[in-house]
Motif scaffolding. Structure first.
Motif, PDB file in Angstrom:
ATOM      1  N   LEU A  81       0.811  -1.209   0.000  1.00 41.83           N
ATOM      2  CA  LEU A  81       0.000   0.000   0.000  1.00 41.83           C
ATOM      3  C   LEU A  81       0.848   1.264   0.000  1.00 41.83           C
ATOM      4  CD1 LEU A  81      -2.943   1.018   0.130  1.00 41.83           C
ATOM      5  CD2 LEU A  81      -2.760   0.966   2.630  1.00 41.83           C
ATOM      6  N   GLY A  82       2.143   1.114   0.266  1.00 41.26           N
ATOM      7  CA  GLY A  82       3.030   2.263   0.332  1.00 41.26           C
ATOM      8  C   GLY A  82       3.587   2.426   1.733  1.00 41.26           C
ATOM      9  N   ARG A  83       4.397   3.448   1.918  1.00 44.99           N
ATOM     10  CA  ARG A  83       4.974   3.676   3.244  1.00 44.99           C
ATOM     11  C   ARG A  83       4.354   4.863   3.961  1.00 44.99           C
ATOM     12  NH1 ARG A  83      11.016   6.183   2.210  1.00 44.99           N
ATOM     13  NH2 ARG A  83      10.462   7.705   0.627  1.00 44.99           N
ATOM     14  N   ARG A  84       3.526   5.632   3.280  1.00 41.86           N
ATOM     15  CA  ARG A  84       2.862   6.772   3.912  1.00 41.86           C
ATOM     16  C   ARG A  84       1.375   6.504   4.154  1.00 41.86           C
ATOM     17  NH1 ARG A  84       7.877   8.126   5.067  1.00 41.86           N
ATOM     18  NH2 ARG A  84       9.056   8.947   3.312  1.00 41.86           N
ATOM     19  N   ARG A  85       0.702   5.977   3.165  1.00 43.84           N
ATOM     20  CA  ARG A  85      -0.750   5.799   3.274  1.00 43.84           C
ATOM     21  C   ARG A  85      -1.187   4.911   4.444  1.00 43.84           C
ATOM     22  NH1 ARG A  85      -2.973   4.440  -2.654  1.00 43.84           N
ATOM     23  NH2 ARG A  85      -1.311   2.896  -2.536  1.00 43.84           N
ATOM     24  N   PRO A  86      -0.511   3.789   4.706  1.00 44.83           N
ATOM     25  CA  PRO A  86      -0.969   2.959   5.833  1.00 44.83           C
ATOM     26  C   PRO A  86      -0.958   3.697   7.168  1.00 44.83           C
ATOM     27  CG  PRO A  86       0.574   1.743   4.458  1.00 44.83           C
ATOM     28  CD  PRO A  86       0.619   3.157   3.995  1.00 44.83           C
ATOM     29  N   TRP A  87       0.047   4.543   7.370  1.00 48.82           N
ATOM     30  CA  TRP A  87       0.163   5.236   8.655  1.00 48.82           C
ATOM     31  C   TRP A  87      -0.813   6.393   8.766  1.00 48.82           C
ATOM     32  CZ3 TRP A  87       2.031   2.234  11.992  1.00 48.82           C
ATOM     33  CH2 TRP A  87       3.009   1.304  11.632  1.00 48.82           C
ATOM     34  N   MET A  88      -1.234   6.931   7.622  1.00 50.83           N
ATOM     35  CA  MET A  88      -2.315   7.923   7.663  1.00 50.83           C
ATOM     36  C   MET A  88      -3.586   7.284   8.217  1.00 50.83           C
ATOM     37  SD  MET A  88      -2.035   9.844   4.002  1.00 50.83           S
ATOM     38  CE  MET A  88      -0.443  10.145   3.243  1.00 50.83           C
ATOM     39  N   LEU A  89      -3.880   6.090   7.711  1.00 48.76           N
ATOM     40  CA  LEU A  89      -5.103   5.405   8.127  1.00 48.76           C
ATOM     41  C   LEU A  89      -5.007   4.908   9.564  1.00 48.76           C
ATOM     42  CD1 LEU A  89      -5.693   3.366   4.835  1.00 48.76           C
ATOM     43  CD2 LEU A  89      -6.893   5.428   5.574  1.00 48.76           C
ATOM     44  N   ILE A  90      -3.897   4.264   9.907  1.00 54.79           N
ATOM     45  CA  ILE A  90      -3.724   3.743  11.270  1.00 54.79           C
ATOM     46  C   ILE A  90      -3.752   4.892  12.288  1.00 54.79           C
ATOM     47  CG2 ILE A  90      -2.108   2.597  12.841  1.00 54.79           C
ATOM     48  CD1 ILE A  90      -1.163   0.955  10.401  1.00 54.79           C
ATOM     49  N   GLY A  91      -3.017   5.957  11.978  1.00 56.68           N
ATOM     50  CA  GLY A  91      -2.949   7.082  12.896  1.00 56.68           C
ATOM     51  C   GLY A  91      -4.280   7.777  13.089  1.00 56.68           C
ATOM     52  N   SER A  92      -5.027   7.960  11.998  1.00 58.57           N
ATOM     53  CA  SER A  92      -6.305   8.663  12.093  1.00 58.57           C
ATOM     54  C   SER A  92      -7.350   7.850  12.856  1.00 58.57           C
ATOM     55  CB  SER A  92      -6.832   9.010  10.696  1.00 58.57           C
ATOM     56  OG  SER A  92      -7.117   7.831   9.949  1.00 58.57           O
ATOM     57  N   ILE A  93      -7.421   6.563  12.597  1.00 61.04           N
ATOM     58  CA  ILE A  93      -8.408   5.716  13.276  1.00 61.04           C
ATOM     59  C   ILE A  93      -8.097   5.611  14.768  1.00 61.04           C
ATOM     60  CG2 ILE A  93      -9.342   3.378  13.432  1.00 61.04           C
ATOM     61  CD1 ILE A  93      -8.865   3.145  10.383  1.00 61.04           C
ATOM     62  N   SER A 191      -5.657   8.965   1.087  1.00 62.96           N
ATOM     63  CA  SER A 191      -5.082   7.680   0.669  1.00 62.96           C
ATOM     64  C   SER A 191      -5.564   7.268  -0.713  1.00 62.96           C
ATOM     65  CB  SER A 191      -5.450   6.592   1.692  1.00 62.96           C
ATOM     66  OG  SER A 191      -4.905   6.886   2.954  1.00 62.96           O
ATOM     67  N   LEU A 192      -6.782   7.659  -1.063  1.00 58.46           N
ATOM     68  CA  LEU A 192      -7.313   7.343  -2.389  1.00 58.46           C
ATOM     69  C   LEU A 192      -6.720   8.252  -3.465  1.00 58.46           C
ATOM     70  CD1 LEU A 192     -11.087   6.775  -1.499  1.00 58.46           C
ATOM     71  CD2 LEU A 192      -9.377   5.033  -2.057  1.00 58.46           C
ATOM     72  N   LEU A 193      -6.408   9.490  -3.101  1.00 52.25           N
ATOM     73  CA  LEU A 193      -5.875  10.437  -4.070  1.00 52.25           C
ATOM     74  C   LEU A 193      -4.393  10.222  -4.355  1.00 52.25           C
ATOM     75  CD1 LEU A 193      -7.594  13.786  -2.955  1.00 52.25           C
ATOM     76  CD2 LEU A 193      -8.056  12.481  -5.038  1.00 52.25           C
ATOM     77  N   ILE A 194      -3.655   9.839  -3.325  1.00 59.38           N
ATOM     78  CA  ILE A 194      -2.204   9.712  -3.459  1.00 59.38           C
ATOM     79  C   ILE A 194      -1.832   8.402  -4.136  1.00 59.38           C
ATOM     80  CG2 ILE A 194      -0.031   9.544  -2.181  1.00 59.38           C
ATOM     81  CD1 ILE A 194      -1.290  12.308  -2.174  1.00 59.38           C
ATOM     82  N   LYS A 195      -0.936   8.475  -5.095  1.00 67.11           N
ATOM     83  CA  LYS A 195      -0.390   7.283  -5.733  1.00 67.11           C
ATOM     84  C   LYS A 195       0.875   6.872  -4.987  1.00 67.11           C
ATOM     85  CE  LYS A 195      -2.036   8.078 -10.469  1.00 67.11           C
ATOM     86  NZ  LYS A 195      -1.617   8.209 -11.878  1.00 67.11           N
ATOM     87  N   GLU A 196       0.902   5.625  -4.575  1.00 71.23           N
ATOM     88  CA  GLU A 196       2.062   5.140  -3.846  1.00 71.23           C
ATOM     89  C   GLU A 196       2.088   3.624  -3.910  1.00 71.23           C
ATOM     90  OE1 GLU A 196       4.225   6.451   0.315  1.00 71.23           O
ATOM     91  OE2 GLU A 196       2.144   5.820   0.369  1.00 71.23           O
ATOM     92  N   GLY A 197       3.271   3.054  -4.041  1.00 67.04           N
ATOM     93  CA  GLY A 197       3.417   1.613  -4.063  1.00 67.04           C
ATOM     94  C   GLY A 197       4.496   1.188  -3.092  1.00 67.04           C
ATOM     95  N   LYS A 198       4.892  -0.047  -3.192  1.00 63.64           N
ATOM     96  CA  LYS A 198       5.925  -0.577  -2.307  1.00 63.64           C
ATOM     97  C   LYS A 198       7.259   0.100  -2.604  1.00 63.64           C
ATOM     98  CE  LYS A 198       8.023  -4.932  -0.781  1.00 63.64           C
ATOM     99  NZ  LYS A 198       8.017  -6.406  -0.908  1.00 63.64           N
TER     100      LYS A 198
END
Length: 399
Positions: A81-93, A191-198
């Motif tokens: 999922l990338g290295r930034r997007r997962p932490w956006m979701l984990i941190g916000s929830i 997370s939906l707008l940003i393009k990011e991969g492994k």
């Protein structure tokens, strides 16, 4: 920028960063500006200032350490999922859940614990969003990106305060829950707008067992002798951050200095924000564009420091609430100038793109910059930015 990072088109990238930053600031700064004061007044009216100070000191330290930790973890994340997007979701929830705990707490101790947890978790979201600028924004557009990024924070605060004023009759735990849910939704949209991969973490510093003690310490904080300009930048952020704090906790200021009632507090703070935030926003946007145009930061730093200082002095001697609005406007003008070049400057001096999140957050605390020595041209550029930086810090910070 790390060459392994999938690039998002600039308009889409800025939209994603702005939305995520909006949700983060709405969730974290709105309580600091208003809701926490009200909550503390409900629990212990006689000790609001003391308890607020305890929260500020405790969570401030936690915030600095957690941002650094979040940066290190994010930089080394290699998920699909990338290295930034997962932490956006984990941190916000996680942060949203902790915010609800603050609203529902029945004692000061529980407020302190839940707020510290919210600060810790939301640091992961903030760090990931900030790192997207050095990750994906071209250097010639970082001033513009920094200006827009600087605009989002005050805009979120202004909207948050007005929203709390409109929902004044709501139970306080519902207000905290609403802010948390908005934060989660904004993280999802980003997370939906940003393009990011492994992304594979690239470490180019050799084996730890071959490093001297000084080299190991430089991974925690760069040598001030070898990298003096970075230290100037850290000091600038630190002092500017302290300065802007004077205008950040307006609810406590009005409650203690002018003895306003809890019923009138929301309206007064809302009026203050509606006056000062647009000024900060305009200064940030215009300053960011001018920074890109002229390629210089030092003039903005000098001017921002002087203007902010004048506003703070006015705050200290304000004879009335109306006069305090004027002083707040002056502070916002100065701080907006600083925000216009803050992120752009720190992005330029990052030595290791693979450590972007860690290094961006380390600039609010000790950072890890042990790159090659700069060229003569780079030294000249860094001198401009460091002098600029060393004159102010954006409060902090955080924000």
């Amino acid at each position: 920028m790390n060459p392994n990072v999938i690039k998002t088109p600039f308009p889409r990238l800025i939209a994603g960063i702005s939305i995520g930053s909006f949700g983060y600031n709405l969730a974290l700064i709105t309580p600091l500006a208003f809701l926490l004061t009200v909550k503390l007044a409900m629990l212990d009216p006689a000790n609001v200032t003391k308890n607020f100070s305890i929260i500020g000191l405790t969570t401030g330290i936690i915030g600095i350490l957690s941002q650094y930790m979040a940066g290190v973890i994010s930089d080394r994340t290699t998920w699909k999922l990338g290295r930034r997007r997962p932490w956006m979701l984990i941190g916000s929830i996680g942060g949203a859940a902790a915010l609800y705990g603050v609203g529902a707490a029945k004692s000061f101790t529980m407020v302190l614990l839940f707020w510290a947890l919210a600060k810790l978790l939301l640091s992961f979201m903030s760090t990931a969003i900030t790192a997207l600028i050095p990750d994906q924004v071209p250097e010639n557009k970082r001033g513009t990106a920094s200006g827009i990024y600087g605009l989002v924070s005050p805009l979120a605060i202004m909207i948050g305060i007005n929203l709390m004023f409109i929902l004044n009759s709501w139970a306080i735990e519902k207000k905290f829950l609403l802010l948390g849910m908005i934060c989660v939704v904004s993280a999802i949209i980003t997370s939906l707008l940003i393009k990011e991969g492994k992304v594979e973490y690239q470490q180019e510093r050799g084996k730890n067992d071959s490093l001297t003690f000084g080299e190991k310490m430089s991974r925690i904080y760069p040598s001030p002798r070898k990298y003096p300009y970075f230290t100037y930048g850290v000091l600038t952020r630190f002092f500017m951050g302290i300065a802007y704090t004077a205008a950040s906790f307006t609810s406590v200021y009005y409650l203690e200095r002018f003895h306003v009632s809890q019923q009138d507090l929301a309206g007064i703070v809302s009026t203050s924000m509606n006056i000062t935030i647009p000024i900060l926003a305009v200064a940030s946007i215009i300053g960011g564009g001018l920074s890109d145009k002229f390629g210089r930061q030092k003039p903005f730093v000098f001017l921002a420091a002087a203007v902010t200082a004048i506003g703070i002095l006015g705050y200290g001697f304000a004879p009335s609430i109306g006069f305090s609005y004027v002083c707040g406007s002056v502070i916002s003008l100065g701080f907006g100038m600083f925000l216009a070049v803050d992120i752009a400057l720190m992005s330029r001096v990052l030595p290791h793109p693979e450590d972007a999140a860690k290094d961006m957050e380390s600039s609010t605390l000790p950072m890890i910059l042990e790159d090659r020595l700069p060229t003569r041209q780079q030294v000249k550029l860094l001198r401009q930015e460091a002098i600029h930086y060393s004159l102010e810090y954006w409060l902090s910070l955080e924000y």
